[in-house]
Every structure is written in C-alpha cells, then in structure tokens.
Design a protein around this motif. Structure first.
Motif, mmCIF file in Angstrom:
data_model
loop_
_atom_site.group_PDB
_atom_site.id
_atom_site.type_symbol
_atom_site.label_atom_id
_atom_site.label_comp_id
_atom_site.label_asym_id
_atom_site.label_seq_id
_atom_site.Cartn_x
_atom_site.Cartn_y
_atom_site.Cartn_z
ATOM 1 N N HIS A 121 -10.317 -11.507 4.872
ATOM 2 C CA HIS A 121 -8.974 -11.223 4.365
ATOM 3 C C HIS A 121 -8.967 -10.622 2.959
ATOM 4 O O HIS A 121 -7.916 -10.209 2.480
ATOM 5 C CB HIS A 121 -8.151 -12.513 4.348
ATOM 6 C CG HIS A 121 -7.975 -13.132 5.695
ATOM 7 N ND1 HIS A 121 -7.434 -12.455 6.760
ATOM 8 C CD2 HIS A 121 -8.276 -14.373 6.159
ATOM 9 C CE1 HIS A 121 -7.399 -13.247 7.820
ATOM 10 N NE2 HIS A 121 -7.916 -14.423 7.478
ATOM 11 N N ILE A 122 -10.124 -10.558 2.305
ATOM 12 C CA ILE A 122 -10.150 -10.132 0.906
ATOM 13 C C ILE A 122 -10.725 -8.722 0.746
ATOM 14 O O ILE A 122 -10.055 -7.816 0.260
ATOM 15 C CB ILE A 122 -10.968 -11.122 0.047
ATOM 16 C CG1 ILE A 122 -10.388 -12.540 0.180
ATOM 17 C CG2 ILE A 122 -10.963 -10.680 -1.413
ATOM 18 C CD1 ILE A 122 -8.969 -12.691 -0.310
ATOM 19 N N ASN A 123 -11.956 -8.525 1.165
ATOM 20 C CA ASN A 123 -12.632 -7.240 0.987
ATOM 21 C C ASN A 123 -12.589 -6.407 2.265
ATOM 22 O O ASN A 123 -12.454 -6.942 3.363
ATOM 23 C CB ASN A 123 -14.094 -7.465 0.581
ATOM 24 C CG ASN A 123 -14.232 -8.272 -0.687
ATOM 25 O OD1 ASN A 123 -13.482 -8.081 -1.640
ATOM 26 N ND2 ASN A 123 -15.181 -9.189 -0.710
ATOM 27 N N ASP A 124 -12.714 -5.079 2.112
ATOM 28 C CA ASP A 124 -12.875 -4.188 3.265
ATOM 29 C C ASP A 124 -14.358 -4.139 3.613
ATOM 30 O O ASP A 124 -15.191 -3.863 2.744
ATOM 31 C CB ASP A 124 -12.379 -2.781 2.941
ATOM 32 C CG ASP A 124 -10.873 -2.733 2.734
ATOM 33 O OD1 ASP A 124 -10.190 -3.625 3.263
ATOM 34 O OD2 ASP A 124 -10.394 -1.817 2.051
ATOM 35 N N GLN A 150 -19.239 -3.143 1.620
ATOM 36 C CA GLN A 150 -17.960 -3.763 1.284
ATOM 37 C C GLN A 150 -17.323 -3.134 0.050
ATOM 38 O O GLN A 150 -18.008 -2.811 -0.922
ATOM 39 C CB GLN A 150 -18.143 -5.260 1.030
ATOM 40 C CG GLN A 150 -18.465 -6.069 2.278
ATOM 41 C CD GLN A 150 -18.552 -7.552 1.984
ATOM 42 O OE1 GLN A 150 -19.196 -7.966 1.026
ATOM 43 N NE2 GLN A 150 -17.895 -8.361 2.812
ATOM 44 N N ARG A 151 -15.997 -2.996 0.136
ATOM 45 C CA ARG A 151 -15.205 -2.635 -1.041
ATOM 46 C C ARG A 151 -14.651 -3.931 -1.618
ATOM 47 O O ARG A 151 -13.946 -4.676 -0.939
ATOM 48 C CB ARG A 151 -14.056 -1.706 -0.659
ATOM 49 C CG ARG A 151 -13.177 -1.288 -1.852
ATOM 50 C CD ARG A 151 -12.014 -0.438 -1.413
ATOM 51 N NE ARG A 151 -11.082 -1.204 -0.587
ATOM 52 C CZ ARG A 151 -10.125 -1.997 -1.061
ATOM 53 N NH1 ARG A 151 -9.988 -2.163 -2.389
ATOM 54 N NH2 ARG A 151 -9.319 -2.645 -0.243
ATOM 55 N N ASN A 207 -12.280 -6.307 -3.577
ATOM 56 C CA ASN A 207 -10.846 -6.294 -3.829
ATOM 57 C C ASN A 207 -10.567 -6.476 -5.323
ATOM 58 O O ASN A 207 -10.779 -7.549 -5.883
ATOM 59 C CB ASN A 207 -10.184 -7.420 -3.021
ATOM 60 C CG ASN A 207 -8.675 -7.360 -3.055
ATOM 61 O OD1 ASN A 207 -8.072 -7.060 -4.072
ATOM 62 N ND2 ASN A 207 -8.058 -7.650 -1.918
ATOM 63 N N ARG A 208 -10.056 -5.426 -5.949
ATOM 64 C CA ARG A 208 -9.812 -5.473 -7.394
ATOM 65 C C ARG A 208 -8.600 -6.317 -7.764
ATOM 66 O O ARG A 208 -8.455 -6.733 -8.921
ATOM 67 C CB ARG A 208 -9.619 -4.052 -7.951
ATOM 68 C CG ARG A 208 -10.899 -3.260 -8.089
ATOM 69 C CD ARG A 208 -10.671 -2.017 -8.921
ATOM 70 N NE ARG A 208 -9.697 -1.118 -8.304
ATOM 71 C CZ ARG A 208 -9.148 -0.074 -8.928
ATOM 72 N NH1 ARG A 208 -9.451 0.164 -10.191
ATOM 73 N NH2 ARG A 208 -8.294 0.705 -8.301
ATOM 74 N N TYR A 209 -7.690 -6.538 -6.804
ATOM 75 C CA TYR A 209 -6.527 -7.384 -7.097
ATOM 76 C C TYR A 209 -6.960 -8.833 -7.271
ATOM 77 O O TYR A 209 -6.477 -9.545 -8.155
ATOM 78 C CB TYR A 209 -5.495 -7.276 -5.970
ATOM 79 C CG TYR A 209 -4.285 -8.157 -6.189
ATOM 80 C CD1 TYR A 209 -3.264 -7.763 -7.053
ATOM 81 C CD2 TYR A 209 -4.167 -9.383 -5.539
ATOM 82 C CE1 TYR A 209 -2.160 -8.580 -7.268
ATOM 83 C CE2 TYR A 209 -3.068 -10.204 -5.749
ATOM 84 C CZ TYR A 209 -2.068 -9.794 -6.613
ATOM 85 O OH TYR A 209 -0.991 -10.605 -6.829
ATOM 86 N N GLU A 224 -12.610 2.218 -7.166
ATOM 87 C CA GLU A 224 -12.950 1.076 -6.319
ATOM 88 C C GLU A 224 -14.455 0.827 -6.326
ATOM 89 O O GLU A 224 -15.242 1.781 -6.255
ATOM 90 C CB GLU A 224 -12.485 1.316 -4.882
ATOM 91 C CG GLU A 224 -10.991 1.593 -4.745
ATOM 92 C CD GLU A 224 -10.143 0.364 -5.007
ATOM 93 O OE1 GLU A 224 -10.704 -0.753 -5.090
ATOM 94 O OE2 GLU A 224 -8.913 0.507 -5.135
#
Length: 367
Positions: free
Chosen positions: A35-38, A52-53, A55-57, A110
C-alpha cells in the motif's frame, strides 16, 4: 490509454537501465499488493529483481531510508555469513547503480531502488495457525538477535515518533483540540477510554529513559507478510520491508505482531463481541520470538513484552481515532466511519488484554 502505458513502461525501463543487472531485461510487471511503494518485478535473461519507487509522502527523506537499509543489511550479511547462512537469501540485497549508489532519482524527483529477488520463497498475509505464527516469531526474534550488536544510534529516524505512545497520545489530544472534521461529539466514550491511560502510555519510554531497557534496531512493521517463507519447508527465510527500520524498542516490535496476529477478529471488525486476544496465538509467537531473541534481550525487556502488546494496540487505536477526527487524511478508508470502527476494535482488544494480562505475563515467564 495504450500510449500512456507505453510511456510508463519506457520510463521504468530507463530506471532499470541505471542499475547493474545480470543479463538482458525481458519483462517488467507490477508486483505484490503493498500500500505504500510502487513495486515491479523485473525479469532478465539471468535473474529476477524487485524495483520500487519509495513513497515520498510517507518517507520525507527517502535517501535516509536507503542509508538505513545499507547499514542494516551490510551488518546482517556479516552476521549471517559468520553463522554459516546464505546472506543473499537471508537478508535483502540492494543492487548498485552504474555510479555506485543504491538508488536512482528520476526527472520527477522520485527515488527508486532495486533488490535481488529471493527465489523459492512465499509470503502469507495472515497467521491462521499457531505453527505459522510461531515461525513469524522466530523470524523477527532472529532479526532482533542478529542486530543485537548494532549501534541503533547510527540509524536515522525515518518517521519521527513512529512508535512512541506518549507522542501519539499528544497527537490525539491535538486532534481533539482542533476538531478539524467536526466529529468530536461522536467519540466521547473513545476519548474517555484513552484518557484512562494518560500515565500508562509512558511505561516503555520511561523505562528507556531510566536505563532499564536499551534502544535497539527495530523493524516497526512486524506483520507476517513481511517475512519470506521457504516454499518447500515453510520456515522463515528473510525479513523484508526494511523502510521503517530505525531506533526503537523491542517491546514495540513484539507488541505490533501480537496486536495484528493474536486478535481473533479483523482490524476493522464492527461486531466487537468477536474481538478477543487469543492466548494460544500469543504463546505461539512468544515461544518462537524468544527462542531466537531471548538471550539477546535484557530481563526487563522480556518482562515488558506483554505491556508492549497492550501499548502498541492502544497506540494504533489512538492513531485511527486521531485520523478520524482529522478527516481521514492518513489511513485509506472504504466506508463512512471506517477509522472510528478501527479505533473501537483496537480499544476493545486493549480491554481484552487487560482482562488476561496476568496470564500473558505468566506465558512470557514460562516460555
């Protein structure tokens, strides 16, 4: 739509090309249900990788996340090798870029990172048997033991006060004062419940300040699905999802597993009669955890494990309640009042733990 898909695939392929991979890339596809990273599975003619990307938020300083993982996995590789294990299978392996870093920042700012895919492993979402929950305990206990000699102060706090019950209590009181979503009138009983624990929320942090327990490297998301299991034997192979690895307390890690895995109901169960603490599941996890971590922990840390379970459950409930009061900004919701339902479930579980607390303590003493 098809044009946009091709653009995304081309962009991801360029990211992959920045990393030192074996062979020629043959496939890139979305992977997992995080649910957090792509997350993407990258297949080459030689090996498979996880891209993985970050999540900067959620992670405001993603480079600090990478640095923490570099330090922890580097230390673990040495420990695992000394113990005669397989470092490439028993801890995550970051793949370097052609410039020598372990991450790439794309044109949008990103941050991307890549791991070696650990073959012949599976993951499970729910510990539906005592045996499986015990295996989860073994894996996280081993993780704690192997990092017992690591100086936790070397790590960055990637999410400030992530597991700090007094700070979470203060955040809830701030949400009450602001009443941003105008829902305060609906949560009188829940707030009264939390206020009863105003002093007790300090138990673990006070023990740390008094020198009774040490600051340790902690995982901070100790759910079963963050343990890779051997596809043949079912044994725990590798603890994954190290983004929240940072300085913390062993009792919080233990407690988060119990909060999630020893609850007889779903995290958002509306029928609170279904919410109970399963003492057999509690004992199974404790037995597995302490079989690996017991000798590495101080006696006071072991004694505080039941308190860790209660405070982690309370803390999570307070976070759900604060988010409800703030207008459901942090946790994804799927129905009206979802975060309030979640909070009520957690608070009910705290009450069930209160009723069985002496039994929980006796179990810890026994195992």
């Amino acid at each position: 739509m098809e044009s946009n898909l091709h653009q995304v695939q081309d962009s991801i392929r360029r990211i992959v090309e920045a990393f030192v991979v074996t062979g020629t890339v043959t496939d890139i596809c979305p992977y997992g249900n995080g649910h957090i990273n792509d997350t993407y599975l990258v297949t080459t003619s030689g090996k498979r990788y996880i891209l993985q990307r970050v999540n900067r938020y959620v992670f405001k300083e993603p480079v600090q996340v990478i640095r923490n993982i570099e330090l922890v996995t580097g230390y673990l590789r040495d420990v695992i090798a000394r113990e005669g294990g397989d470092p490439q299978r028993e801890t995550l392996t970051l793949i370097p870029t052609h410039s020598g870093e372990h991450y790439v920042v794309d044109a949008s700012g990103e941050l991307w990172r890549m791991y070696l895919f650990i073959e012949q492993t599976i993951s499970r979402d729910l510990p539906d048997t005592e045996a499986l929950f015990a295996l989860s305990g073994e894996a996280f206990g081993r993780f704690q033991r192997q990092l017992g000699g690591f100086d936790a102060s070397m790590l960055s706090e990637t999410i400030r006060d992530f597991h700090n019950t007094p700070a979470r209590y203060a955040q809830l009181m701030d949400a009450v004062e602001r009443n941003e979503a105008g829902r305060l009138c609906k949560v009188g009983e829940e707030l009264a419940f939390c206020r009863r624990y105003e002093r007790e929320v300090h138990t673990l942090t006070d023990a740390l300040e008094a020198g009774e327990i040490p600051l340790r490297v902690t995982h901070n998301d100790t759910k079963l699905n963050n343990v890779l299991l051997d596809a043949k034997t079912g044994r725990g192979v590798c603890v994954i999802d190290l983004d929240t690895v940072m300085p913390g307390l062993a009792a919080y890690d233990f407690g988060d597993s119990i909060r999630f895995g020893a609850n007889t109901a779903a995290e958002d169960e509306r029928d609170l009669n279904k919410v109970q603490i399963s003492l057999p599941m509690f004992e199974a996890f404790a037995r597995g955890y302490l079989s690996q971590a017991g000798d590495a922990l101080k006696l006071r840390e072991v004694e505080l494990l039941p308190m860790g379970a209660k405070l982690m459950t309370l803390e999570c409930g307070m976070r759900f309640l604060a988010d409800y009061l703030n207008g459901d900004k942090y946790f994804k919701i799927h129905r009206e009042g979802h975060n309030l339902d979640r909070a009520r479930t957690q608070f009910t579980l705290v009450s069930r733990m209160e009723a069985h607390f002496e039994e929980m303590c006796r179990i810890i003493s026994r195992v």
